[in-house]
Design a protein around this motif. Structure first.
Motif, PDB file in Angstrom:
ATOM      1  N   LEU A  67     -68.417  -6.531 -55.852  1.00  0.00           N
ATOM      2  CA  LEU A  67     -68.197  -7.371 -57.030  1.00  0.00           C
ATOM      3  C   LEU A  67     -69.298  -8.292 -57.298  1.00  0.00           C
ATOM      4  CD1 LEU A  67     -64.758  -8.979 -56.199  1.00  0.00           C
ATOM      5  CD2 LEU A  67     -65.108  -7.137 -57.777  1.00  0.00           C
ATOM      6  N   GLY A  68     -69.995  -8.742 -56.273  1.00  0.00           N
ATOM      7  CA  GLY A  68     -71.303  -9.485 -56.510  1.00  0.00           C
ATOM      8  C   GLY A  68     -72.316  -8.719 -57.451  1.00  0.00           C
ATOM      9  N   GLN A  69     -72.462  -7.470 -57.090  1.00  0.00           N
ATOM     10  CA  GLN A  69     -73.496  -6.576 -57.626  1.00  0.00           C
ATOM     11  C   GLN A  69     -73.014  -6.287 -58.964  1.00  0.00           C
ATOM     12  OE1 GLN A  69     -76.618  -5.924 -56.395  1.00  0.00           O
ATOM     13  NE2 GLN A  69     -75.976  -7.404 -55.033  1.00  0.00           N
ATOM     14  N   ALA A  70     -71.607  -6.178 -59.267  1.00  0.00           N
ATOM     15  CA  ALA A  70     -71.136  -6.085 -60.670  1.00  0.00           C
ATOM     16  C   ALA A  70     -70.963  -7.102 -61.742  1.00  0.00           C
ATOM     17  CB  ALA A  70     -69.548  -5.563 -60.600  1.00  0.00           C
ATOM     18  N   PHE A  71     -71.164  -8.384 -61.010  1.00  0.00           N
ATOM     19  CA  PHE A  71     -71.050  -9.490 -61.529  1.00  0.00           C
ATOM     20  C   PHE A  71     -72.588 -10.135 -62.058  1.00  0.00           C
ATOM     21  CE2 PHE A  71     -66.795 -11.216 -60.433  1.00  0.00           C
ATOM     22  CZ  PHE A  71     -66.309 -10.012 -61.175  1.00  0.00           C
ATOM     23  N   LEU A  72     -73.753  -9.681 -61.290  1.00  0.00           N
ATOM     24  CA  LEU A  72     -75.059 -10.177 -61.312  1.00  0.00           C
ATOM     25  C   LEU A  72     -75.515 -10.325 -62.465  1.00  0.00           C
ATOM     26  CD1 LEU A  72     -77.392 -11.399 -59.558  1.00  0.00           C
ATOM     27  CD2 LEU A  72     -78.184  -8.988 -59.394  1.00  0.00           C
ATOM     28  N   SER A  73     -75.203  -9.385 -63.469  1.00  0.00           N
ATOM     29  CA  SER A  73     -76.096  -9.184 -64.752  1.00  0.00           C
ATOM     30  C   SER A  73     -74.941  -9.377 -65.526  1.00  0.00           C
ATOM     31  CB  SER A  73     -76.508  -7.615 -64.957  1.00  0.00           C
ATOM     32  OG  SER A  73     -77.497  -7.329 -64.273  1.00  0.00           O
ATOM     33  N   THR A  74     -73.720  -9.203 -65.335  1.00  0.00           N
ATOM     34  CA  THR A  74     -72.563  -9.615 -66.285  1.00  0.00           C
ATOM     35  C   THR A  74     -72.824 -11.010 -66.588  1.00  0.00           C
ATOM     36  OG1 THR A  74     -71.098  -7.727 -65.362  1.00  0.00           O
ATOM     37  CG2 THR A  74     -70.131  -9.653 -66.722  1.00  0.00           C
ATOM     38  N   LEU A  75     -72.733 -11.812 -65.630  1.00  0.00           N
ATOM     39  CA  LEU A  75     -72.581 -13.289 -65.612  1.00  0.00           C
ATOM     40  C   LEU A  75     -73.948 -13.990 -65.563  1.00  0.00           C
ATOM     41  CD1 LEU A  75     -69.785 -13.909 -63.184  1.00  0.00           C
ATOM     42  CD2 LEU A  75     -69.593 -13.643 -65.702  1.00  0.00           C
ATOM     43  N   GLY A 123     -71.067  -1.259 -68.331  1.00  0.00           N
ATOM     44  CA  GLY A 123     -72.058  -0.400 -68.354  1.00  0.00           C
ATOM     45  C   GLY A 123     -72.917  -0.181 -67.316  1.00  0.00           C
ATOM     46  N   ARG A 124     -73.163  -1.383 -66.497  1.00  0.00           N
ATOM     47  CA  ARG A 124     -73.929  -1.694 -65.211  1.00  0.00           C
ATOM     48  C   ARG A 124     -73.158  -2.078 -64.179  1.00  0.00           C
ATOM     49  NH1 ARG A 124     -79.614  -5.373 -65.140  1.00  0.00           N
ATOM     50  NH2 ARG A 124     -79.849  -5.151 -62.844  1.00  0.00           N
ATOM     51  N   GLY A 125     -71.988  -2.721 -64.251  1.00  0.00           N
ATOM     52  CA  GLY A 125     -71.142  -2.944 -62.855  1.00  0.00           C
ATOM     53  C   GLY A 125     -70.317  -2.132 -62.252  1.00  0.00           C
ATOM     54  N   VAL A 126     -69.544  -1.341 -63.152  1.00  0.00           N
ATOM     55  CA  VAL A 126     -68.339  -0.453 -62.682  1.00  0.00           C
ATOM     56  C   VAL A 126     -68.999   0.676 -61.892  1.00  0.00           C
ATOM     57  CG1 VAL A 126     -66.844   1.265 -63.458  1.00  0.00           C
ATOM     58  CG2 VAL A 126     -66.886  -0.909 -64.608  1.00  0.00           C
ATOM     59  N   VAL A 127     -70.279   1.156 -62.136  1.00  0.00           N
ATOM     60  CA  VAL A 127     -70.640   2.409 -61.429  1.00  0.00           C
ATOM     61  C   VAL A 127     -71.053   1.781 -59.981  1.00  0.00           C
ATOM     62  CG1 VAL A 127     -72.735   4.138 -60.968  1.00  0.00           C
ATOM     63  CG2 VAL A 127     -71.406   3.704 -63.390  1.00  0.00           C
ATOM     64  N   PRO A 128     -71.765   0.748 -59.656  1.00  0.00           N
ATOM     65  CA  PRO A 128     -72.030   0.262 -58.345  1.00  0.00           C
ATOM     66  C   PRO A 128     -70.622   0.144 -57.566  1.00  0.00           C
ATOM     67  CG  PRO A 128     -73.491  -0.696 -59.621  1.00  0.00           C
ATOM     68  CD  PRO A 128     -72.692   0.231 -60.658  1.00  0.00           C
ATOM     69  N   PHE A 129     -69.956  -0.564 -58.102  1.00  0.00           N
ATOM     70  CA  PHE A 129     -68.450  -0.995 -57.483  1.00  0.00           C
ATOM     71  C   PHE A 129     -67.682   0.397 -56.992  1.00  0.00           C
ATOM     72  CE2 PHE A 129     -63.958  -2.155 -57.439  1.00  0.00           C
ATOM     73  CZ  PHE A 129     -64.107  -3.190 -56.657  1.00  0.00           C
ATOM     74  N   VAL A 130     -67.754   1.438 -58.086  1.00  0.00           N
ATOM     75  CA  VAL A 130     -66.843   2.633 -57.787  1.00  0.00           C
ATOM     76  C   VAL A 130     -67.855   3.249 -56.638  1.00  0.00           C
ATOM     77  CG1 VAL A 130     -66.390   4.974 -58.659  1.00  0.00           C
ATOM     78  CG2 VAL A 130     -65.912   2.847 -60.035  1.00  0.00           C
ATOM     79  N   PHE A 131     -68.910   3.437 -56.722  1.00  0.00           N
ATOM     80  CA  PHE A 131     -69.864   4.065 -55.582  1.00  0.00           C
ATOM     81  C   PHE A 131     -69.521   3.061 -54.162  1.00  0.00           C
ATOM     82  CE2 PHE A 131     -73.257   3.601 -52.640  1.00  0.00           C
ATOM     83  CZ  PHE A 131     -73.791   4.879 -52.702  1.00  0.00           C
ATOM     84  N   GLY A 132     -69.514   2.069 -54.195  1.00  0.00           N
ATOM     85  CA  GLY A 132     -69.068   1.206 -53.002  1.00  0.00           C
ATOM     86  C   GLY A 132     -67.737   1.560 -52.483  1.00  0.00           C
ATOM     87  N   ALA A 133     -66.817   1.728 -53.511  1.00  0.00           N
ATOM     88  CA  ALA A 133     -65.529   2.042 -53.083  1.00  0.00           C
ATOM     89  C   ALA A 133     -65.281   3.477 -52.380  1.00  0.00           C
ATOM     90  CB  ALA A 133     -64.380   1.866 -54.229  1.00  0.00           C
ATOM     91  N   LEU A 134     -66.039   4.299 -53.092  1.00  0.00           N
ATOM     92  CA  LEU A 134     -65.978   5.707 -52.679  1.00  0.00           C
ATOM     93  C   LEU A 134     -66.620   6.148 -51.298  1.00  0.00           C
ATOM     94  CD1 LEU A 134     -66.585   7.749 -55.744  1.00  0.00           C
ATOM     95  CD2 LEU A 134     -64.457   7.310 -54.754  1.00  0.00           C
ATOM     96  N   CYS A 135     -67.634   5.181 -50.958  1.00  0.00           N
ATOM     97  CA  CYS A 135     -68.567   5.128 -49.761  1.00  0.00           C
ATOM     98  C   CYS A 135     -68.057   4.422 -48.481  1.00  0.00           C
ATOM     99  CB  CYS A 135     -69.926   5.213 -50.247  1.00  0.00           C
ATOM    100  SG  CYS A 135     -70.749   6.381 -51.238  1.00  0.00           S
ATOM    101  N   PHE A 136     -67.158   3.395 -48.539  1.00  0.00           N
ATOM    102  CA  PHE A 136     -67.116   2.441 -47.573  1.00  0.00           C
ATOM    103  C   PHE A 136     -65.521   1.821 -47.705  1.00  0.00           C
ATOM    104  CE2 PHE A 136     -71.521   1.700 -48.831  1.00  0.00           C
ATOM    105  CZ  PHE A 136     -72.033   1.686 -47.517  1.00  0.00           C
ATOM    106  N   PRO A 137     -65.016   1.624 -46.763  1.00  0.00           N
ATOM    107  CA  PRO A 137     -63.721   1.214 -46.759  1.00  0.00           C
ATOM    108  C   PRO A 137     -63.356  -0.326 -47.471  1.00  0.00           C
ATOM    109  CG  PRO A 137     -64.258   1.619 -44.404  1.00  0.00           C
ATOM    110  CD  PRO A 137     -65.550   1.823 -45.254  1.00  0.00           C
ATOM    111  N   VAL A 138     -62.896  -0.268 -48.517  1.00  0.00           N
ATOM    112  CA  VAL A 138     -62.763  -1.525 -49.191  1.00  0.00           C
ATOM    113  C   VAL A 138     -61.351  -2.029 -49.256  1.00  0.00           C
ATOM    114  CG1 VAL A 138     -64.782  -1.127 -50.494  1.00  0.00           C
ATOM    115  CG2 VAL A 138     -62.619  -0.461 -51.432  1.00  0.00           C
ATOM    116  N   TYR A 139     -61.182  -3.256 -49.754  1.00  0.00           N
ATOM    117  CA  TYR A 139     -59.903  -3.764 -50.049  1.00  0.00           C
ATOM    118  C   TYR A 139     -59.509  -3.694 -51.706  1.00  0.00           C
ATOM    119  CZ  TYR A 139     -55.967  -6.955 -50.769  1.00  0.00           C
ATOM    120  OH  TYR A 139     -54.722  -7.790 -51.034  1.00  0.00           O
TER     121      TYR A 139
END
Length: 266
Positions: A67-75, A123-139
């Motif tokens: 979430l932090g990586q998704a928000f870094l540029s967003t905010l 454009g920039r936040g969703v892809v890293p978040f989806v990558f993290g969700a696919l590669c690691f156990p997430v809530y």
């Protein structure tokens, strides 16, 4: 064109403008993903040593990282929002043109920044978040209501973030160069938003202070709504209160500045 339609058009223009920077967006996605990986392994090592630190289990803190990586540029926590362009226009004197527009200066730039933020989120936040969700156990919550509540908190975070950065931009009316103020804002943003560590892990009075500051509305608030650690209504009230205060201060500062516009570049 009505006032509402005007600002919607400005926001749409901001979205389209940033959508043209495809190479920069791709580079940003890559950078956020790499930094996300570094933080995930760092956090997992810390949570292995101190399980449930800050009330999060390992899956929740991994979600927090992405979430932090998704928000870094967003905010624009580390800069990159419309405040940089506004400061340039103040320094050059082009802001005088903005003041002659049949639109409110603050609302114009707020709309432009919301358009920018929405593009950066998708454009920039969703892809890293989806990558993290696919590669690691997430809530990830399973009910749509939690996701909707989370999106409302994200929208309020965008407004609060703009309110902070607008005050920084307006400082250029009095300073020859607002770079120092911007850098202090970035440092405060990284530390006090929870970008470096969740604010829940900060001890004692320090934790209470940082959680009461407006920066906690940016990452910590929306993250806790998604992770089930915060009541959405209380989070909205906190974010809304800071949005009103910051936009109100911006309005007062804008009024003072426009009464004595000092053109620093011409």
């Amino acid at each position: 064109m009505g006032a509402g339609r005007l600002y919607v058009a400005v926001a749409a223009g901001g979205f389209r403008r940033y959508a043209t920077y495809r190479a920069a967006t791709a580079a940003g996605v890559f950078t956020n993903t790499v930094f996300g990986l570094i933080l995930v392994y760092t956090y997992r090592a810390l949570w292995d040593a101190k399980p449930h630190l800050g009330g999060y289990d390992e899956a929740q803190v991994v979600t927090y990282v992405w979430l932090g990586q998704a928000f870094l540029s967003t905010l624009a926590i580390g800069g990159g929002g419309v405040e940089e362009e506004l400061m340039d226009r103040i320094r050059s004197g082009d802001v005088a043109i903005d003041l002659y527009r049949p639109a409110d200066l603050q609302l114009w730039w707020l709309a432009a920044d919301l358009g920018r933020a929405c593009f950066q989120l998708f454009g920039r936040g969703v892809v890293p978040f989806v990558f993290g969700a696919l590669c690691f156990p997430v809530y990830l919550p399973t009910d749509a209501g939690t996701w909707l509540a989370f999106l409302v908190a994200v929208l309020l975070a965008m407004v609060v973030g703009f309110g902070i950065r607008y005050l920084v931009a307006l400082s250029a009316f009095w300073l020859l160069d607002g770079t120092g103020v911007s850098q202090m804002m970035w440092l405060a943003g990284f530390f006090c938003s929870g970008m470096l560590l969740p604010l829940n892990v900060f001890p004692g009075a320090l934790g209470e202070v940082v959680r009461a500051l407006p920066w906690s509305s940016l990452l910590q608030g929306p993250a806790d709504v998604l992770l089930g650690h915060a009541d959405p209504v209380r989070t909205y009230l906190f974010q809304g209160a800071w949005a009103v205060v910051l936009l109100g201060l911006g309005r007062v500062m804008q009024s003072a500045a426009t009464r004595r516009v000092v053109v620093q570049g011409g």
